[in-house]
Write an enzyme that holds these catalytic residues in place. Structure first.
Site, PDB file in Angstrom:
ATOM      1  N   GLU A  64       0.593  -1.269   0.141  1.00 26.22           N
ATOM      2  CA  GLU A  64      -0.151  -0.021   0.002  1.00 26.22           C
ATOM      3  C   GLU A  64       0.989   1.183  -0.072  1.00 26.22           C
ATOM      4  O   GLU A  64       2.009   1.146   0.468  1.00 26.22           O
ATOM      5  CB  GLU A  64      -0.998   0.092   1.308  1.00 26.22           C
ATOM      6  CG  GLU A  64      -1.880  -1.143   0.947  1.00 26.22           C
ATOM      7  CD  GLU A  64      -2.350  -1.345   2.519  1.00 26.22           C
ATOM      8  OE1 GLU A  64      -3.518  -1.843   2.914  1.00 26.22           O
ATOM      9  OE2 GLU A  64      -1.679  -0.976   3.695  1.00 26.22           O
ATOM     10  N   GLN A 148       3.352  -6.461  16.812  1.00 25.89           N
ATOM     11  CA  GLN A 148       2.759  -5.063  17.377  1.00 25.89           C
ATOM     12  C   GLN A 148       2.540  -5.115  18.870  1.00 25.89           C
ATOM     13  O   GLN A 148       2.225  -4.093  19.367  1.00 25.89           O
ATOM     14  CB  GLN A 148       1.477  -4.791  16.658  1.00 25.89           C
ATOM     15  CG  GLN A 148       1.396  -4.902  15.168  1.00 25.89           C
ATOM     16  CD  GLN A 148       2.461  -3.915  14.476  1.00 25.89           C
ATOM     17  OE1 GLN A 148       2.544  -3.017  14.870  1.00 25.89           O
ATOM     18  NE2 GLN A 148       3.067  -4.492  13.584  1.00 25.89           N
ATOM     19  N   ASP A 169      -2.344 -15.919  22.242  1.00 23.55           N
ATOM     20  CA  ASP A 169      -1.840 -16.082  20.674  1.00 23.55           C
ATOM     21  C   ASP A 169      -2.169 -17.547  20.532  1.00 23.55           C
ATOM     22  O   ASP A 169      -1.879 -18.285  21.274  1.00 23.55           O
ATOM     23  CB  ASP A 169      -0.702 -15.661  20.535  1.00 23.55           C
ATOM     24  CG  ASP A 169      -0.179 -15.427  18.969  1.00 23.55           C
ATOM     25  OD1 ASP A 169      -0.147 -14.327  18.557  1.00 23.55           O
ATOM     26  OD2 ASP A 169      -0.206 -16.397  18.371  1.00 23.55           O
ATOM     27  N   ASP A 235      -7.543  -4.909   8.733  1.00 22.37           N
ATOM     28  CA  ASP A 235      -7.164  -3.715   8.049  1.00 22.37           C
ATOM     29  C   ASP A 235      -7.196  -3.795   6.441  1.00 22.37           C
ATOM     30  O   ASP A 235      -6.306  -2.999   5.867  1.00 22.37           O
ATOM     31  CB  ASP A 235      -6.030  -3.160   8.731  1.00 22.37           C
ATOM     32  CG  ASP A 235      -4.732  -4.101   8.591  1.00 22.37           C
ATOM     33  OD1 ASP A 235      -4.934  -5.360   8.021  1.00 22.37           O
ATOM     34  OD2 ASP A 235      -3.643  -4.011   8.815  1.00 22.37           O
ATOM     35  N   SER A 300      -9.604   0.302  13.884  1.00 19.73           N
ATOM     36  CA  SER A 300      -8.312   0.745  13.422  1.00 19.73           C
ATOM     37  C   SER A 300      -7.983   0.113  12.202  1.00 19.73           C
ATOM     38  O   SER A 300      -7.907  -1.087  12.101  1.00 19.73           O
ATOM     39  CB  SER A 300      -7.359   0.727  14.605  1.00 19.73           C
ATOM     40  OG  SER A 300      -5.819   0.692  14.003  1.00 19.73           O
TER      41      SER A 300
HETATM   42  P1  NAD Z   1       2.494 -10.752  13.246  1.00 15.90           P
HETATM   43  O1  NAD Z   1       2.149 -11.708  12.227  1.00 15.90           O
HETATM   44  O2  NAD Z   1       3.829 -10.285  13.928  1.00 15.90           O
HETATM   45  O3  NAD Z   1       1.634 -11.313  14.593  1.00 15.90           O
HETATM   46  C1  NAD Z   1       0.027 -11.801  14.507  1.00 15.90           C
HETATM   47  C2  NAD Z   1      -0.019 -12.669  15.494  1.00 15.90           C
HETATM   48  O4  NAD Z   1      -1.337 -12.992  15.663  1.00 15.90           O
HETATM   49  C3  NAD Z   1       0.680 -14.180  15.458  1.00 15.90           C
HETATM   50  O5  NAD Z   1       1.551 -14.219  16.434  1.00 15.90           O
HETATM   51  C4  NAD Z   1      -0.204 -15.014  15.162  1.00 15.90           C
HETATM   52  O6  NAD Z   1       0.103 -16.256  15.734  1.00 15.90           O
HETATM   53  C5  NAD Z   1      -1.611 -14.626  15.980  1.00 15.90           C
HETATM   54  N1  NAD Z   1      -2.655 -15.029  15.598  1.00 15.90           N
HETATM   55  C6  NAD Z   1      -3.300 -15.361  14.167  1.00 15.90           C
HETATM   56  N2  NAD Z   1      -4.585 -15.855  14.260  1.00 15.90           N
HETATM   57  C7  NAD Z   1      -4.908 -15.734  15.574  1.00 15.90           C
HETATM   58  C8  NAD Z   1      -6.069 -16.256  16.161  1.00 15.90           C
HETATM   59  N3  NAD Z   1      -7.083 -16.653  15.599  1.00 15.90           N
HETATM   60  N4  NAD Z   1      -5.869 -15.925  17.572  1.00 15.90           N
HETATM   61  C9  NAD Z   1      -5.192 -15.404  18.295  1.00 15.90           C
HETATM   62  N5  NAD Z   1      -3.829 -15.162  17.598  1.00 15.90           N
HETATM   63  C10 NAD Z   1      -3.802 -15.158  16.665  1.00 15.90           C
HETATM   64  O7  NAD Z   1       1.765  -9.185  12.751  1.00 15.90           O
HETATM   65  P2  NAD Z   1       1.722  -8.144  13.428  1.00 15.90           P
HETATM   66  O8  NAD Z   1       2.785  -7.199  12.819  1.00 15.90           O
HETATM   67  O9  NAD Z   1       1.744  -8.138  14.901  1.00 15.90           O
HETATM   68  O10 NAD Z   1       0.439  -7.395  12.930  1.00 15.90           O
HETATM   69  C11 NAD Z   1      -0.834  -7.773  13.417  1.00 15.90           C
HETATM   70  C12 NAD Z   1      -1.938  -7.388  12.729  1.00 15.90           C
HETATM   71  O11 NAD Z   1      -2.122  -5.828  12.904  1.00 15.90           O
HETATM   72  C13 NAD Z   1      -1.806  -7.461  11.155  1.00 15.90           C
HETATM   73  O12 NAD Z   1      -3.078  -7.905  10.712  1.00 15.90           O
HETATM   74  C14 NAD Z   1      -1.561  -6.134  10.424  1.00 15.90           C
HETATM   75  O13 NAD Z   1      -1.860  -5.844   9.450  1.00 15.90           O
HETATM   76  C15 NAD Z   1      -2.133  -5.170  11.385  1.00 15.90           C
HETATM   77  N6  NAD Z   1      -1.808  -3.875  11.524  1.00 15.90           N
HETATM   78  C16 NAD Z   1      -2.692  -2.768  11.633  1.00 15.90           C
HETATM   79  C17 NAD Z   1      -2.205  -1.676  11.658  1.00 15.90           C
HETATM   80  C18 NAD Z   1      -3.185  -0.542  12.053  1.00 15.90           C
HETATM   81  O14 NAD Z   1      -2.902   0.645  11.879  1.00 15.90           O
HETATM   82  N7  NAD Z   1      -4.611  -0.810  12.162  1.00 15.90           N
HETATM   83  C19 NAD Z   1      -0.844  -1.157  11.974  1.00 15.90           C
HETATM   84  C20 NAD Z   1       0.176  -2.427  11.540  1.00 15.90           C
HETATM   85  C21 NAD Z   1      -0.405  -3.799  11.721  1.00 15.90           C
END
Ligand code: NAD
Length: 353
Positions: A64, A148, A169, A235, A300
């Protein structure tokens, strides 16, 4: 030939320099200051050019571009989202960004934004909660303990006074990693074995999972009255975390509706379902939480103005420090129209050297 002193050099903040900058400022202080910077920019919302981000979707993820301008500065972020990346040792989200002077179009900052995105996302979440969460909130559940997660926990500690976090998680290794990173940071941290266990007694429910599908991280019966939901992971089109029924019971707050309706939890709702724009809550022109029994939901998705605020903040923060290098990014001939002359002279000097 131009000398380095006359060149238009662009400050560049590498990942190493960003990490040094964060330690120099202090992680929690930087989260608080980023929240203040975002709040200040949201309060002058009408002065920004706004457009939903420009996505390039593929089966495995999305790339993006997120541009905005306030008429004086222009900023954009390049960011990806690839949930399956972690399986091959890559991150789900990486980013870099640029700030430029609108008056002449010259870039004034180029920076890594993977760390900065985690910081600004957490700062934005905690800022929204400062306006919406029940008074006296102390406990937060965090479902999804990936990259995050700890940033969210520390932002809510610094900005909202959260002192207990309950983590879950589906991958226990992610929770163990978060426990390790949060040790000794003044938070009472509990590892839970299910999402249901994690939300017990929590005032704030944060969902920050990564899965490119309509997931149900929180089902309707898990959400009682009076909580604040910080839904971060949904998102993208086709990527959500909350059961639709929760949305019908919630007061919903979003960043920029034209983008959130495509990407947020509210993609599950009718296009005219009422939502409140957060900038109006910050500016005092729309109410936030109206009763102790309200379920407030920050849907968000991440909006360009948050990145603009973060870029603006970093530009100021690096002034007078050693946390950047000057990049020779812009061709800068002595005679602005003699770009060819500059190129040809460089060949002559290369031969002489
Ligand atoms: P990441 O891949 O490092 O972590 C995601 C975690 O979610 C993993 O540890 C995974 O095991 C866990 N997970 C997946 N399905 C699950 C479930 N059903 N129950 C519990 N845990 C589960 O990703 P990240 O960098 O931490 O990002 C997390 C999310 O946040 C992503 O979808 C990303 O796109 C989103 N994000 C949003 C914003 C925003 O501004 N809204 C900004 C950054 C990231």
């Amino acid at each position: 030939m131009t000398t380095p002193s006359t060149k238009a050099l662009v400050p560049f903040v590498s990942v190493d320099d960003m990490m040094r900058l964060v330690h120099h400022i202090g992680l929690e202080r930087m989260l608080s200051e980023l929240a203040d910077a975002i709040e200040a920019d949201f309060k002058r919302w009408p002065s920004f050019d706004k457009t939903p981000r420009i996505p390039a979707h593929s089966d495995l993820g999305v790339i993006e571009l997120m541009p905005t301008s306030d008429g004086e500065l222009y900023g954009f972020k390049y960011v990806n989202g690839h949930p399956s990346n972690t399986a091959s040792g890559l991150q789900t989200v990486t980013a870099f960004g640029l700030l430029a002077d609108v008056a002449n179009g010259y870039p004034v900052l180029l920076t890594e934004m993977t760390i900065l995105t985690a910081l600004r996302t957490a700062a934005m979440s905690a800022l929204a909660a400062r306006h919406l969460a029940p008074e006296g909130s102390r406990t937060m559940a965090v479902i999804g303990n990936g990259a995050q997660c700890e940033f969210q926990c520390l932002a809510f500690k610094a900005i909202c006074g959260i002192d207990k976090v309950r983590l879950f998680d589906t991958d226990p290794a992610a929770t163990r990693k978060a426990l390790r990173n949060l040790a000794g940071r003044g938070l009472d941290v509990t590892a839970c074995t299910s999402a249901q266990e994690a939300i017990e007694g929590a005032d704030i429910l944060t969902t920050v999972t990564a899965d490119k599908r309509y997931a149900t991280i929180l089902s309707d019966n898990m959400v009682g009255p009076g909580v604040h939901i910080n839904a971060v992971g949904g998102d993208c089109p086709g990527k959500t975390e909350l059961a639709e029924a929760i949305l019908h019971r919630s007061r919903i707050f979003v960043e920029f509706p034209p983008q959130s309706r495509i990407e947020g939890e509210i993609q599950q709702l009718a296009p005219d379902h009422p939502v409140t724009e957060l900038w109006e809550v910050f500016a005092g022109t729309a109410p936030g939480r109206q009763s102790a029994r309200d379920i407030t939901l920050f849907d968000s998705v991440g909006f360009a103005i948050e990145d603009f605020s973060a870029l603006r903040y970093v530009r100021e923060a690096i002034r007078g420090t050693a946390y950047y290098v000057d990049l020779d990014l812009l061709a800068d001939p002595d005679d602005p129209r003699d770009l060819m002359g500059m190129l040809l002279r460089s060949q002559t000097s290369a031969k002489l050297a």
